[in-house]
Design a protein around this motif. Structure first.
Motif, PDB file in Angstrom:
ATOM      1  N   THR A   1       0.826  -1.164   0.063  1.00 39.20           N
ATOM      2  CA  THR A   1      -0.140   0.123   0.061  1.00 39.20           C
ATOM      3  C   THR A   1       0.679   1.366  -0.005  1.00 39.20           C
ATOM      4  OG1 THR A   1      -1.758  -1.133   1.110  1.00 39.20           O
ATOM      5  CG2 THR A   1      -1.873   1.159   1.235  1.00 39.20           C
ATOM      6  N   ARG A   2       1.806   1.295   0.839  1.00 41.67           N
ATOM      7  CA  ARG A   2       2.810   2.504   0.941  1.00 41.67           C
ATOM      8  C   ARG A   2       3.515   2.517  -0.550  1.00 41.67           C
ATOM      9  NH1 ARG A   2       4.467   0.014   5.815  1.00 41.67           N
ATOM     10  NH2 ARG A   2       6.414  -0.601   5.098  1.00 41.67           N
ATOM     11  N   GLN A   3       3.901   1.372  -1.018  1.00 37.01           N
ATOM     12  CA  GLN A   3       4.604   1.537  -2.259  1.00 37.01           C
ATOM     13  C   GLN A   3       3.727   2.066  -3.447  1.00 37.01           C
ATOM     14  OE1 GLN A   3       8.196   1.310  -2.756  1.00 37.01           O
ATOM     15  NE2 GLN A   3       8.304   1.024  -0.625  1.00 37.01           N
ATOM     16  N   GLN A   4       2.515   1.730  -3.278  1.00 42.11           N
ATOM     17  CA  GLN A   4       1.587   2.155  -4.523  1.00 42.11           C
ATOM     18  C   GLN A   4       1.346   3.625  -4.183  1.00 42.11           C
ATOM     19  OE1 GLN A   4      -1.556  -0.956  -3.764  1.00 42.11           O
ATOM     20  NE2 GLN A   4      -0.873  -2.053  -5.706  1.00 42.11           N
ATOM     21  N   ALA A   5       1.143   4.025  -2.891  1.00 40.74           N
ATOM     22  CA  ALA A   5       1.107   5.543  -2.845  1.00 40.74           C
ATOM     23  C   ALA A   5       2.218   6.414  -3.203  1.00 40.74           C
ATOM     24  CB  ALA A   5       0.943   5.776  -1.395  1.00 40.74           C
ATOM     25  N   LEU A   6       3.449   5.915  -2.851  1.00 44.35           N
ATOM     26  CA  LEU A   6       4.474   6.560  -3.432  1.00 44.35           C
ATOM     27  C   LEU A   6       4.560   6.416  -5.020  1.00 44.35           C
ATOM     28  CD1 LEU A   6       7.206   7.747  -2.796  1.00 44.35           C
ATOM     29  CD2 LEU A   6       8.207   5.424  -2.888  1.00 44.35           C
ATOM     30  N   LEU A   7       4.272   5.323  -5.586  1.00 42.51           N
ATOM     31  CA  LEU A   7       4.169   5.470  -7.208  1.00 42.51           C
ATOM     32  C   LEU A   7       3.365   6.354  -7.729  1.00 42.51           C
ATOM     33  CD1 LEU A   7       5.050   3.877  -9.618  1.00 42.51           C
ATOM     34  CD2 LEU A   7       3.335   2.457  -9.378  1.00 42.51           C
ATOM     35  N   THR A   8       2.146   6.405  -7.059  1.00 49.98           N
ATOM     36  CA  THR A   8       1.168   7.417  -7.545  1.00 49.98           C
ATOM     37  C   THR A   8       1.545   8.644  -7.460  1.00 49.98           C
ATOM     38  OG1 THR A   8      -0.572   5.867  -6.984  1.00 49.98           O
ATOM     39  CG2 THR A   8      -1.254   8.211  -7.346  1.00 49.98           C
ATOM     40  N   PHE A   9       2.393   9.204  -6.297  1.00 52.90           N
ATOM     41  CA  PHE A   9       2.975  10.530  -6.057  1.00 52.90           C
ATOM     42  C   PHE A   9       3.921  10.787  -7.039  1.00 52.90           C
ATOM     43  CE2 PHE A   9       6.350  12.941  -4.061  1.00 52.90           C
ATOM     44  CZ  PHE A   9       5.558  14.101  -3.909  1.00 52.90           C
ATOM     45  N   VAL A  10       4.634   9.754  -7.304  1.00 48.70           N
ATOM     46  CA  VAL A  10       5.624  10.133  -8.249  1.00 48.70           C
ATOM     47  C   VAL A  10       5.359  10.284  -9.638  1.00 48.70           C
ATOM     48  CG1 VAL A  10       8.069   8.944  -9.358  1.00 48.70           C
ATOM     49  CG2 VAL A  10       7.649   8.978  -6.974  1.00 48.70           C
ATOM     50  N   ALA A  11       4.445   9.610 -10.057  1.00 49.49           N
ATOM     51  CA  ALA A  11       3.824   9.530 -11.423  1.00 49.49           C
ATOM     52  C   ALA A  11       3.199  10.826 -11.550  1.00 49.49           C
ATOM     53  CB  ALA A  11       2.840   8.267 -11.518  1.00 49.49           C
ATOM     54  N   SER A  12       2.344  11.211 -10.517  1.00 50.17           N
ATOM     55  CA  SER A  12       1.703  12.505 -10.753  1.00 50.17           C
ATOM     56  C   SER A  12       2.697  13.745 -10.670  1.00 50.17           C
ATOM     57  CB  SER A  12       0.583  12.860  -9.623  1.00 50.17           C
ATOM     58  OG  SER A  12       1.445  12.991  -8.417  1.00 50.17           O
ATOM     59  N   GLU A  13       3.732  13.766  -9.817  1.00 46.47           N
ATOM     60  CA  GLU A  13       4.868  14.551 -10.004  1.00 46.47           C
ATOM     61  C   GLU A  13       5.575  14.822 -11.163  1.00 46.47           C
ATOM     62  OE1 GLU A  13       5.428  17.345  -7.547  1.00 46.47           O
ATOM     63  OE2 GLU A  13       3.343  16.369  -6.912  1.00 46.47           O
ATOM     64  N   THR A  14       5.727  13.717 -11.687  1.00 47.76           N
ATOM     65  CA  THR A  14       6.430  13.660 -13.076  1.00 47.76           C
ATOM     66  C   THR A  14       5.668  14.312 -14.092  1.00 47.76           C
ATOM     67  OG1 THR A  14       7.503  11.452 -12.245  1.00 47.76           O
ATOM     68  CG2 THR A  14       7.695  12.179 -14.640  1.00 47.76           C
ATOM     69  N   GLN A  15       4.391  13.750 -14.205  1.00 50.91           N
ATOM     70  CA  GLN A  15       3.519  14.632 -15.240  1.00 50.91           C
ATOM     71  C   GLN A  15       3.318  16.234 -14.874  1.00 50.91           C
ATOM     72  OE1 GLN A  15      -0.199  12.488 -14.548  1.00 50.91           O
ATOM     73  NE2 GLN A  15       0.386  10.773 -15.917  1.00 50.91           N
ATOM     74  N   ARG A  16       3.400  16.576 -13.686  1.00 55.72           N
ATOM     75  CA  ARG A  16       3.192  18.043 -13.494  1.00 55.72           C
ATOM     76  C   ARG A  16       4.605  18.838 -13.808  1.00 55.72           C
ATOM     77  NH1 ARG A  16       4.717  21.453  -9.354  1.00 55.72           N
ATOM     78  NH2 ARG A  16       5.758  19.965  -8.447  1.00 55.72           N
ATOM     79  N   TYR A  17       5.645  17.694 -13.747  1.00 52.10           N
ATOM     80  CA  TYR A  17       7.054  18.533 -14.095  1.00 52.10           C
ATOM     81  C   TYR A  17       7.154  18.445 -15.510  1.00 52.10           C
ATOM     82  CZ  TYR A  17      12.002  18.628 -14.939  1.00 52.10           C
ATOM     83  OH  TYR A  17      13.361  18.771 -15.499  1.00 52.10           O
ATOM     84  N   LYS A  18       6.861  17.396 -16.319  1.00 51.71           N
ATOM     85  CA  LYS A  18       6.895  17.610 -17.357  1.00 51.71           C
ATOM     86  C   LYS A  18       6.009  18.524 -18.278  1.00 51.71           C
ATOM     87  CE  LYS A  18       8.286  12.653 -18.446  1.00 51.71           C
ATOM     88  NZ  LYS A  18       7.823  11.167 -18.874  1.00 51.71           N
ATOM     89  N   ALA A  19       4.761  18.722 -17.809  1.00 52.52           N
ATOM     90  CA  ALA A  19       3.727  19.685 -18.249  1.00 52.52           C
ATOM     91  C   ALA A  19       4.266  21.163 -18.156  1.00 52.52           C
ATOM     92  CB  ALA A  19       2.620  19.780 -17.608  1.00 52.52           C
ATOM     93  N   GLU A  20       4.945  21.245 -17.047  1.00 51.05           N
ATOM     94  CA  GLU A  20       5.557  22.576 -16.618  1.00 51.05           C
ATOM     95  C   GLU A  20       6.862  22.837 -17.751  1.00 51.05           C
ATOM     96  OE1 GLU A  20       6.567  23.384 -12.766  1.00 51.05           O
ATOM     97  OE2 GLU A  20       4.396  23.432 -11.914  1.00 51.05           O
TER      98      GLU A  20
END
Length: 156
Positions: A48-67
């Motif tokens: 559960t913790r690893q899935q939450a971390l993966l979700t966070f990293v994926a969303s931050e990566t998308q945000r970074y790429k968009a910016e």
């Protein structure tokens, strides 16, 4: 052992048999069932913790790429040499030699405190939009100092 067992009356044999069964169930529960379920619970929590971390990293990566795609990154205008010189002056860094190349700049610095070098490079990356492509360091004359034999900087 068989003689001892046969020497017991039927009631004692049933009592010892029942006790052996209870003991067998206790050992099975204590040494197999309970540790297995505890490990399964720990594994599920970790998943559960690893899935939450993966979700966070994926969303931050998308945000970074968009910016980055939108060009919201702060970059300074002017030639790379002028940006590097200006930034070095602001940080009180003496550049020994600077050599512009096609899309990058090579810089040499004789003696500089390692922490000061890291602070300057962080400023270049975060504020000026310049990244470190390669760096070649040697130990400086004093503890905590380094010589920058070659630092190649390029635009992000």
């Amino acid at each position: 052992m068989k003689a001892w067992w046969l020497g017991l009356n039927a009631r004692e044999q049933r009592l010892i048999g029942s006790l052996a069964g209870v003991l067998l169930v206790f050992v099975f529960y204590s040494f197999i069932w309970q540790p297995l379920h505890e490990n399964i619970d720990k594994g599920q929590d970790k998943l559960t913790r690893q899935q939450a971390l993966l979700t966070f990293v994926a969303s931050e990566t998308q945000r970074y790429k968009a910016e980055k795609k939108a060009g919201n990154g702060q970059t300074s205008s002017g030639s790379m040499s002028s940006i590097v010189n200006r930034s070095a002056r602001q940080q009180a860094i003496t550049i020994t030699r600077i050599q512009p190349q096609s899309n990058s700049v090579q810089v040499w610095i004789d003696n500089i405190a390692f922490t000061q070098l890291l602070t300057w490079l962080e400023t270049l990356v975060n504020d000026e939009g310049i990244q470190v492509e390669t760096i070649d360091l040697t130990k400086g004359e004093q503890p905590g100092q380094v010589r920058v034999k070659r630092l190649q900087l390029g635009k992000i």
